[in-house]
Each structure stands twice: as C-alpha cells, then as structure tokens.
Design a protein around this motif. Structure first.
Motif, PDB file in Angstrom:
ATOM      1  N   SER A  46       0.707  -1.248   0.272  1.00 10.22           N
ATOM      2  CA  SER A  46       0.082   0.133   0.108  1.00 10.22           C
ATOM      3  C   SER A  46       0.728   1.524  -0.048  1.00 10.22           C
ATOM      4  CB  SER A  46      -0.876  -0.116   1.411  1.00 10.22           C
ATOM      5  OG  SER A  46      -0.281  -0.216   2.296  1.00 10.22           O
ATOM      6  N   TYR A  47       0.273   2.287   0.024  1.00 10.73           N
ATOM      7  CA  TYR A  47       1.348   3.415  -0.460  1.00 10.73           C
ATOM      8  C   TYR A  47       0.401   5.107  -0.776  1.00 10.73           C
ATOM      9  CZ  TYR A  47      -0.862   4.318  -5.078  1.00 10.73           C
ATOM     10  OH  TYR A  47      -2.563   4.543  -6.583  1.00 10.73           O
ATOM     11  N   VAL A  48       1.531   5.906  -0.726  1.00 10.10           N
ATOM     12  CA  VAL A  48       0.971   7.122  -0.619  1.00 10.10           C
ATOM     13  C   VAL A  48       1.528   8.329  -1.205  1.00 10.10           C
ATOM     14  CG1 VAL A  48       0.869   9.500   0.969  1.00 10.10           C
ATOM     15  CG2 VAL A  48      -0.462   7.155   1.895  1.00 10.10           C
ATOM     16  N   ARG A  49       0.892   8.802  -2.311  1.00  8.94           N
ATOM     17  CA  ARG A  49       1.750   9.895  -3.094  1.00  8.94           C
ATOM     18  C   ARG A  49       1.711  11.332  -3.262  1.00  8.94           C
ATOM     19  NH1 ARG A  49       3.360   8.139  -9.317  1.00  8.94           N
ATOM     20  NH2 ARG A  49       1.286   9.218 -10.064  1.00  8.94           N
ATOM     21  N   LEU A  50       2.896  11.492  -3.165  1.00  6.79           N
ATOM     22  CA  LEU A  50       2.430  13.516  -2.974  1.00  6.79           C
ATOM     23  C   LEU A  50       3.279  13.480  -4.111  1.00  6.79           C
ATOM     24  CD1 LEU A  50       1.671  16.578  -2.067  1.00  6.79           C
ATOM     25  CD2 LEU A  50       4.098  16.163  -0.886  1.00  6.79           C
ATOM     26  N   ASP A  51       1.864  14.502  -5.148  1.00 12.59           N
ATOM     27  CA  ASP A  51       2.312  14.928  -6.636  1.00 12.59           C
ATOM     28  C   ASP A  51       2.150  16.012  -6.605  1.00 12.59           C
ATOM     29  OD1 ASP A  51       2.429  12.475  -7.901  1.00 12.59           O
ATOM     30  OD2 ASP A  51       0.610  12.596  -9.142  1.00 12.59           O
ATOM     31  N   ARG A  52       3.089  17.167  -7.701  1.00 15.20           N
ATOM     32  CA  ARG A  52       3.134  18.694  -7.803  1.00 15.20           C
ATOM     33  C   ARG A  52       1.394  18.540  -8.423  1.00 15.20           C
ATOM     34  NH1 ARG A  52       7.772  20.850  -7.488  1.00 15.20           N
ATOM     35  NH2 ARG A  52       8.527  19.625  -7.637  1.00 15.20           N
ATOM     36  N   GLY A  53       1.385  19.756  -8.467  1.00 19.76           N
ATOM     37  CA  GLY A  53      -0.004  20.011  -8.478  1.00 19.76           C
ATOM     38  C   GLY A  53       0.054  20.248 -10.026  1.00 19.76           C
ATOM     39  N   PRO A  54      -1.260  20.393 -10.750  1.00 21.85           N
ATOM     40  CA  PRO A  54      -1.057  21.342 -12.587  1.00 21.85           C
ATOM     41  C   PRO A  54      -0.367  22.522 -11.932  1.00 21.85           C
ATOM     42  CG  PRO A  54      -2.940  20.166 -11.434  1.00 21.85           C
ATOM     43  CD  PRO A  54      -2.713  20.438 -11.022  1.00 21.85           C
ATOM     44  N   GLY A  55      -0.013  22.490 -13.544  1.00 23.74           N
ATOM     45  CA  GLY A  55       0.594  23.223 -13.533  1.00 23.74           C
ATOM     46  C   GLY A  55       2.125  24.329 -12.685  1.00 23.74           C
ATOM     47  N   SER A  77      -3.211   4.512  -1.928  1.00 17.71           N
ATOM     48  CA  SER A  77      -3.493   3.331  -1.794  1.00 17.71           C
ATOM     49  C   SER A  77      -5.806   2.732  -0.210  1.00 17.71           C
ATOM     50  CB  SER A  77      -2.910   1.895  -1.545  1.00 17.71           C
ATOM     51  OG  SER A  77      -2.825   2.290  -0.549  1.00 17.71           O
ATOM     52  N   PRO A  78      -6.037   2.231  -1.272  1.00 15.28           N
ATOM     53  CA  PRO A  78      -7.461   2.032  -0.161  1.00 15.28           C
ATOM     54  C   PRO A  78      -6.709   1.234   0.666  1.00 15.28           C
ATOM     55  CG  PRO A  78      -8.192   1.240  -2.143  1.00 15.28           C
ATOM     56  CD  PRO A  78      -6.942   1.290  -2.480  1.00 15.28           C
ATOM     57  N   ASP A  79      -6.209   0.534   1.141  1.00 18.85           N
ATOM     58  CA  ASP A  79      -5.241  -0.246   2.194  1.00 18.85           C
ATOM     59  C   ASP A  79      -4.566   0.396   3.536  1.00 18.85           C
ATOM     60  OD1 ASP A  79      -3.875  -0.488   0.280  1.00 18.85           O
ATOM     61  OD2 ASP A  79      -4.220  -3.375   0.422  1.00 18.85           O
ATOM     62  N   PHE A  80      -3.859   1.833   2.732  1.00 19.31           N
ATOM     63  CA  PHE A  80      -3.121   2.384   3.735  1.00 19.31           C
ATOM     64  C   PHE A  80      -3.194   2.412   4.652  1.00 19.31           C
ATOM     65  CE2 PHE A  80      -0.056   5.601   5.264  1.00 19.31           C
ATOM     66  CZ  PHE A  80       1.342   5.094   4.542  1.00 19.31           C
ATOM     67  N   PRO A  81      -2.476   1.372   5.288  1.00 23.12           N
ATOM     68  CA  PRO A  81      -2.475   2.054   7.564  1.00 23.12           C
ATOM     69  C   PRO A  81      -2.161   2.803   7.637  1.00 23.12           C
ATOM     70  CG  PRO A  81      -0.233   0.688   6.447  1.00 23.12           C
ATOM     71  CD  PRO A  81      -0.889   1.033   5.105  1.00 23.12           C
ATOM     72  N   GLY A  82      -3.552   3.717   7.942  1.00 25.35           N
ATOM     73  CA  GLY A  82      -2.873   5.224   8.993  1.00 25.35           C
ATOM     74  C   GLY A  82      -4.324   6.015   8.057  1.00 25.35           C
ATOM     75  N   GLU A  83      -3.462   7.292   8.445  1.00 28.94           N
ATOM     76  CA  GLU A  83      -4.150   7.995   7.614  1.00 28.94           C
ATOM     77  C   GLU A  83      -2.998   9.361   6.824  1.00 28.94           C
ATOM     78  OE1 GLU A  83      -5.064  10.376  11.581  1.00 28.94           O
ATOM     79  OE2 GLU A  83      -4.126   9.368  12.173  1.00 28.94           O
ATOM     80  N   VAL A  84      -3.886   9.749   6.461  1.00 25.71           N
ATOM     81  CA  VAL A  84      -3.348  11.513   4.955  1.00 25.71           C
ATOM     82  C   VAL A  84      -4.564  12.496   5.586  1.00 25.71           C
ATOM     83  CG1 VAL A  84      -2.731  10.180   3.788  1.00 25.71           C
ATOM     84  CG2 VAL A  84      -4.610  10.711   3.311  1.00 25.71           C
TER      85      VAL A  84
END
Length: 191
Positions: free
Chosen positions: A164-173, A182-189
C-alpha cells in the motif's frame, strides 16, 4: 569495465577488476530486512519489539500486545509538517515502511536522486512516495518505482506486490499538491 569479461561462478560474480555496484532503489531496504533478521535472532529480541530504521527505510516487528508504531510522512517541501501517518502493526504485510522524496539527496535546484531513465532527468511531477509492504526490499523498490508511473499504473503495481502507498504529486502547472492513497494504506493522510 569490460562486461564481456564478467562471469558468474555461483555464488560469486567474478570481474577482471574491482568495481562499484550500486544496488540503488532496493539495496538499503534489503539491508534493513537482513539487520532485522539478525536482531530478531538474539534471544532477548525474539519476543520484544524491534525497529530497524535506516533513515527512510524501516521495519517494525512489535512485541506481544504492542500498539501500532506510528510514523509521520514528512512533507518534502515543508520539513516539520506531515502529510499523514503510517501505522505499522507488525502484520506480515504491514511491517516495512520505505520513503523516497525529492528533498533528499539533492545537488542543485530541481536536481535530486530519482532519475527517469527515459529522459535522464530528475522526476519533477512526483514529490514523495511512502510504501508499506511485508519487506523493506519490496517497499524500497516500490518507493522509487512509483515515481515513474502514472497513478493507475502505480496503483496496479502496488496491488500486484501486496503493498500500500501514499504518493504526493505536484499539482497541475506546478502549483498545489495531489495525494494518491491506496485504499488499504494503514494509517491516515491529511488533506
């Protein structure tokens, strides 16, 4: 190095001269797995909690009845702030957490260690990844691989590897940010 002169003589790779082999994305994770196994082999640590942390790659094996080990997911552009928290409870598929971010191992503006082999340039649309998996070897390799995939392919790869994962992308522009979780990420964002 004359790669034609390199040969395999199990269990050794034989070369005509000394060389450096960069194990890259998964090497440190594999080392964390090995160190964890060694530490868990000592009688005093067979039933107690063990955490091996190698600066961004860690394995946590809790002792009986221990609470999940919570690790903040540092925002790469705002040190001291978190985008979320991973909770490692020691279950076989949730014992390793590995991260990769563009604010680590840098050598100039926009120049960092995660390179896209197709362009030879540092990846600029993904800022950080955090992967939870059963081994640091898998989590470490995926933390780098997820930089190079579109969100759908990243999700499919994580599922295929049981991670499972979290990915931080740069926004558009180049403004703002977007979190993929991912839906099964163990924790919170945190939005």
């Amino acid at each position: 190095m004359d790669w034609g002169a390199v040969r395999w003589e199990a269990p050794y790779l034989v070369t005509p001269a000394p060389f450096v082999l960069d194990v890259g994305a998964a090497g440190k994770g594999y080392l964390v797995d090995l160190v964890t196994d060694v530490v868990r082999g000592f009688p005093a640590h067979r039933t107690s909690s063990v955490t091996v942390d190698a600066s961004g790659d860690l394995v946590h094996v809790p002792g009986p009845g221990a609470a999940p080990y919570r690790v903040a997911l540092e925002h790469p552009e705002r040190p001291g702030f978190a985008v979320g928290v991973a909770a490692l409870d020691g279950a076989a598929e949730r014992r390793a957490l590995c991260a990769s971010a563009t604010n680590r191992r840098t050598w100039g503006e926009g120049l960092h260690h995660v390179l896209d082999a197709r362009t030879g340039r540092p990846v600029d649309d993904v800022l950080a990844t955090w992967v939870v998996a059963g081994s640091a070897l898998v989590a470490d390799g995926l933390a780098t691989a997820l930089f190079l995939l579109d969100p759908d392919a990243a999700a499919a790869l994580a599922v295929a590897e049981g991670a499972s994962y979290v990915r931080l992308d740069r926004g558009p522009g180049g403004t703002g940010h977007r979190l993929h979780v991912s839906p099964d990420f163990p924790g919170e964002v945190f939005a």
